[in-house]
Design an enzyme around this catalytic site. Structure first.
Site: not given
Length: 312
Positions: A45-46, A69, A71, A73, A131, A193-194, A248-249
């Site tokens: 997790k970041t 989402n 979240m 962070l 972020c 990607i994010n 992604g996906g």
């Protein structure tokens, strides 16, 4: 014999599949489950400078075509994750790992990276530039001046393998501008990607998540075309020493195959991992190997980046 082995920098991975940051990586128990699965690695997790509770719930929702989402962070602080990956690397048979970090300001980011540089950690670090930097400012990686300044300072002291987690770009000029910055530095990888930011999903007459009046990052089927475009755009533009991690996906072997075809050296699973759990790595690895066998590919290098175009 078909192999999904891969390399990032000087690190060798028995499988190209791993989790995406934010999924199945909050606790040591979740990370241990990924470590013991068919995944080639995990990313934590970041981690921020100190523990964060994150946004109010509900902050994640599955949707018909993926997920949304916001979240905020949530994490136990970078030191929690740094201590864990250092402990793991002392064990025989441990896989190489990715430690994901970011500060809530450039000053915090440098504090964290200086601590990692001074530590015994020998793995990869992912600096999450997707972020927000400060309220009222865009995601860090959308602010090219800030991105350049952060990287210039980071590489005055940071000497371990470092990569970047990126948001999606949507304009060819932005691919060019971002790549021009990244190519100036000894980056080991970029992760594309994010989630696509600030989508809105509605059920009946109500937003499905609470934070930001329902606005959140979109993942899953929705984002695969954008993810593939970003992977391939940076594969075309970055120097060969900077590897691409595709995210992604991805919910099937075919999806993973397409990411690699576009230039990815590793592929991360997000929404599908949240929905199916760590056993999903066994399924998708088998599907990917089956496609490779049918096409006569023995390893990822046989088709990585070899996307064909329709010529006039």
């Amino acid at each position: 014999m078909v192999s999904t082995q891969t390399t990032i920098g000087d690190f060798h991975f028995d499988n190209c599949l791993m989790n995406a940051a934010g999924v199945f990586c909050m606790t040591k128990d979740e990370l241990a489950a990924i470590e013991q699965s068919a995944a080639g690695s995990f990313v934590t997790k970041t981690g921020t400078l100190t523990k964060r509770e994150g946004n109010p719930k509900p902050r994640y929702a599955d949707t018909a075509l993926g997920s949304i989402n916001s979240m905020g962070l949530p994490n136990f602080g970078y030191q929690y994750y740094l201590d864990y990956v250092i402990d793991l690397q002392k064990q025989d048979g441990s896989k190489p790992h990715f430690l994901s970090v970011v500060g809530m300001s450039p000053e915090e980011t440098h504090h964290i990276l200086k601590a990692v540089q001074a530590s015994d950690y020998q793995g990869l670090v992912e600096l999450n530039l997707s972020c927000p930097n400060v309220p009222g400012k865009p995601q860090i990686a959308y602010d090219f001046e800030t991105t350049q300044n952060i990287l210039q300072e980071v590489f005055t002291y940071y000497q371990k393998p470092l990569g970047l987690k990126l948001p999606p770009y949507f304009d060819m000029v932005h691919f060019d501008q971002a790549a021009q910055i990244f190519n100036q530095f000894p980056l080991t990888f970029v992760n594309c990607i994010n989630s696509i930011g600030n989508g809105l999903v509605i059920e009946d007459e109500q937003a499905v998540i609470k934070p930001k009046n329902g606005f959140g990052g979109i993942g899953g089927d929705y984002v695969k075309p954008t993810a593939l475009a970003n992977v391939h755009a940076f594969y075309q533009r970055l120097k060969p020493s900077i590897r691409i991690v595709g995210t992604g996906g991805v919910k099937s072997g075919r999806d993973a195959f397409e990411h690699i075809l576009c230039g990815a050296s590793m592929v991360q699973l997000g929404t599908v991992l949240h929905q199916e759990g760590p056993e999903v790595f066994t399924r998708i690895t088998a599907e990917l190997k089956a496609i490779m066998k049918i096409k006569g590919y023995e390893n990822l290098a046989d088709f990585r980046g070899k996307l064909r175009y329709i010529n006039d």
